[in-house]
Design a protein around this motif. Structure first.
Motif, PDB file in Angstrom:
ATOM      1  N   PHE A  17      45.715  47.798  91.174  1.00 54.05           N
ATOM      2  CA  PHE A  17      44.532  46.994  90.417  1.00 54.05           C
ATOM      3  C   PHE A  17      44.663  47.678  88.852  1.00 54.05           C
ATOM      4  O   PHE A  17      44.863  48.823  88.626  1.00 54.05           O
ATOM      5  N   ASN A  18      44.901  46.899  87.845  1.00 51.40           N
ATOM      6  CA  ASN A  18      44.780  47.161  86.633  1.00 51.40           C
ATOM      7  C   ASN A  18      43.197  46.947  86.026  1.00 51.40           C
ATOM      8  O   ASN A  18      43.060  45.913  85.918  1.00 51.40           O
ATOM      9  N   THR A  19      42.622  48.117  85.621  1.00 49.20           N
ATOM     10  CA  THR A  19      41.130  48.271  85.505  1.00 49.20           C
ATOM     11  C   THR A  19      41.287  48.752  83.897  1.00 49.20           C
ATOM     12  O   THR A  19      42.105  49.182  83.364  1.00 49.20           O
ATOM     13  N   PRO A  20      40.000  48.314  83.193  1.00 53.14           N
ATOM     14  CA  PRO A  20      39.850  48.933  81.989  1.00 53.14           C
ATOM     15  C   PRO A  20      39.839  50.560  82.147  1.00 53.14           C
ATOM     16  O   PRO A  20      40.258  51.053  80.722  1.00 53.14           O
ATOM     17  N   ASP A  21      39.603  51.044  82.970  1.00 53.82           N
ATOM     18  CA  ASP A  21      39.721  52.692  83.241  1.00 53.82           C
ATOM     19  C   ASP A  21      41.159  53.241  83.622  1.00 53.82           C
ATOM     20  O   ASP A  21      41.541  54.480  83.638  1.00 53.82           O
ATOM     21  N   GLY A  22      42.004  52.162  83.768  1.00 58.06           N
ATOM     22  CA  GLY A  22      43.602  52.631  84.048  1.00 58.06           C
ATOM     23  C   GLY A  22      43.986  51.953  85.515  1.00 58.06           C
ATOM     24  O   GLY A  22      43.328  51.071  86.136  1.00 58.06           O
ATOM     25  N   VAL A  23      45.099  52.136  85.702  1.00 53.18           N
ATOM     26  CA  VAL A  23      45.496  52.008  87.181  1.00 53.18           C
ATOM     27  C   VAL A  23      44.894  52.475  88.315  1.00 53.18           C
ATOM     28  O   VAL A  23      44.713  53.450  88.429  1.00 53.18           O
TER      29      VAL A  23
END
Length: 539
Positions: A17-23
């Protein structure tokens, strides 16, 4: 599993998952296969990657935020990773069906049961006439054991019980006779008796229709009853994969051994049968109006609690068990003076039946409660320290800020949490940690009685065992008395000295816990015990 060509083959599958906090890598290089007519279990604690794996199989993850850096999913010779929308639509619901965890949130509240089952048939069988669709709906309703619902197919989801809603979800998943049925925690939100019925239904349907079943669960007792092969997941990886027989007889991985040993196996603490009576409730009744006139006069009502009497001695635990709607929580609310009731209640030698105002406020510090959902009962806008210390602002106003902080630190230490975490917020804690915070909030006022309303039902089985052990240690050290409400008799067995079995607002059976478990007198109690301890229903 064998030399037969698998119906489903998963090889080196990863999910990122690519999230705003990183991978975030939710699933890491897992492999397994499934044959026709067999049942595979994916087990592990919350966050282990079970549901993400299941959603990957029918490509229902939020792509492109989600991706598969590695891996292959082959169903009947067709590669599903990266497959076209047309291919996936021909497989989802028709070749691979799925039952989701929470039926109430998975069903459309604005559509009738008939419409929702019919939609699934209409989508995949466009040549069916309306008459054929209606005939298939009736066939499915009969198949999943909802004969009594045939005359109520125009009912909406909220008008059905939890067990009925789950059966409707199963009917929708089976509408097009899939080759594989994925069941994601299909019994988590259900009573033990309904849970046993749903599991038996899934087994019967698997055998009758010859389909394969993927069962996702954190309950190893369910897995042992249902499955042929088990994959144990932890932090996105499969740490052990064995046949059910081999895994339960000879687990290899340390995490599997921990899971198998984690079910609550404690026994109640020794108690003094002649201890002082702390709580004496007589003829408790709670009535709720179901219909009122224009002027507010009650025209019809229902008795949620009907003439219940019991005693609870100091440093003992009373287990209150029964199915949803039996009146367990309402009885507790009456004891806590949170709902209006009739009858008499004596606490610590004082009649509190008609207590109110300042006297009632003072009593609150001696009667505390721990709620079922640790996340929902903690304010997201307050730090843990503020939540735990909130009661002190009401009941111990004379204390200074530093003294209150010292008590918060002590409460956190009592429940095994680092006092340095008191400046964090609820969302930064796991479910088990949040429940410890709820217990700390109750403990800080030094109560004599704590009502525990389903305190372990929202927790993983390993965390359940930890909470049971914590509650017993606190009871021993602080001389606490518990009223323990639950439909999970395995947990109650580990905690309770005496038991109240409730049904439809009335006591069906009560007595010393050991006697009730070993020699139940009433048929309803026997049904509950069979469902909870052996996952089987009575004819």
């Amino acid at each position: 599993m064998s030399n037969i060509a698998p119906l489903l083959s998963v090889s080196n599958l990863s999910v990122r998952f690519n999230t705003p906090d990183g991978v975030f890598d939710a699933v890491k290089n897992i492999s397994f296969s499934l044959e026709k007519g067999k049942t595979l279990a994916l087990v592990g604690e919350s966050g282990s990657g079970k549901s993400v794996t299941a959603l990957s199989l029918i490509q229902l993850l939020p792509y492109p935020m989600a991706s598969h850096p590695t891996g292959s999913i082959i169903f009947n010779g067709v590669e599903l990773v990266g497959a076209s929308a047309k291919t996936l639509n021909s497989i989802r619901g028709e070749k691979i069906g799925m039952i989701f965890q929470e039926p109430l949130s998975s069903l459309n509240p604005l559509h009738t049961i008939s419409k929702q089952i019919g939609e699934v048939i209409e989508l995949h069988q466009p040549n069916f006439t309306k008459a054929e669709i209606n005939a298939r709906i009736l066939e499915l309703v009969d198949l999943v054991g909802l004969n009594n619902l045939k005359s109520r197919l125009n009912a909406y989801p909220h008008e059905l019980s939890g067990g009925q809603r789950q059966r409707v979800m199963i009917a929708m998943a089976l509408a097009n006779t899939p080759d594989i049925l994925i069941a994601d925690e299909p019994t988590t939100a259900l009573d033990v008796t309904v849970q046993a019925q749903i599991l038996e239904l899934l087994q019967t349907l698997r055998d009758k229709l010859g389909m394969a079943l993927i069962l996702i669960s954190h309950d190893l007792k369910v897995v042992e009853k249902m499955c042929d092969h088990v994959c144990v997941m932890k932090k996105g990886e499969i740490v052990e994969s064995q046949s059910k027989t081999d895994l339960f007889a000879n687990p290899q991985h340390v995490y599997t051994k921990q899971l198998l040993a984690s079910a609550p196996r404690a026994t109640p603490l020794p108690c003094n049968q002649n201890a002082k009576i702390l709580l004496d409730a007589k003829n408790i009744c709670v009535t709720f109006p179901t219909k009122k006139s224009l002027l507010g006069k009650t025209l019809e009502s229902v008795k949620a609690v009907d003439n219940i009497s019991f005693q609870l001695r100091e440093k003992q635990t009373l287990g209150v068990v029964g199915e949803s709607g039996s009146g367990k929580t309402t009885l507790a609310l009456a004891i806590l003076k949170l709902v209006k009731s009739s009858g008499t209640i004596s606490f610590d030698g004082k009649d509190i039946t008609n207590i109110n105002g300042d006297d009632l406020r003072a009593l609150r510090s001696e009667l505390q409660v721990v709620f079922q959902d640790p996340f929902g009962s903690l304010s997201p806008r307050m730090s843990i320290g503020q939540i735990i210390g909130e009661g002190l602002l009401v009941h111990k106003k004379h204390l200074g800020k530093s003294e209150m902080d010292d008590l918060v630190v002590q409460a956190l230490e009592n429940v095994g949490l680092d006092p340095l975490t008191r400046h964090r917020y609820p969302h930064e804690f796991s479910g088990g940690q949040r429940q410890r915070v709820s217990i700390a909030r109750a403990l800080i006022l030094e109560p004599k009685l704590i009502v525990l309303d389903e305190p372990t039902s929202a927790l993983d089985v390993s965390v359940q065992a930890q909470v049971v052990e914590l509650l017993q240690n606190l009871q021993d050290r602080l001389n606490l008395t518990y009223m323990f409400i639950s439909h999970d008799l395995r947990v109650v067995r580990a905690m309770a000295h005496e038991i109240l079995v409730m049904r439809n607002g009335q006591i069906v059976e009560q007595g010393i816990a050991e006697s009730v478990f070993e020699n139940p007198q009433m048929s309803y109690t026997k049904s509950l015990l069979d469902a909870a301890l052996h996952l089987r229903t009575r004819a």
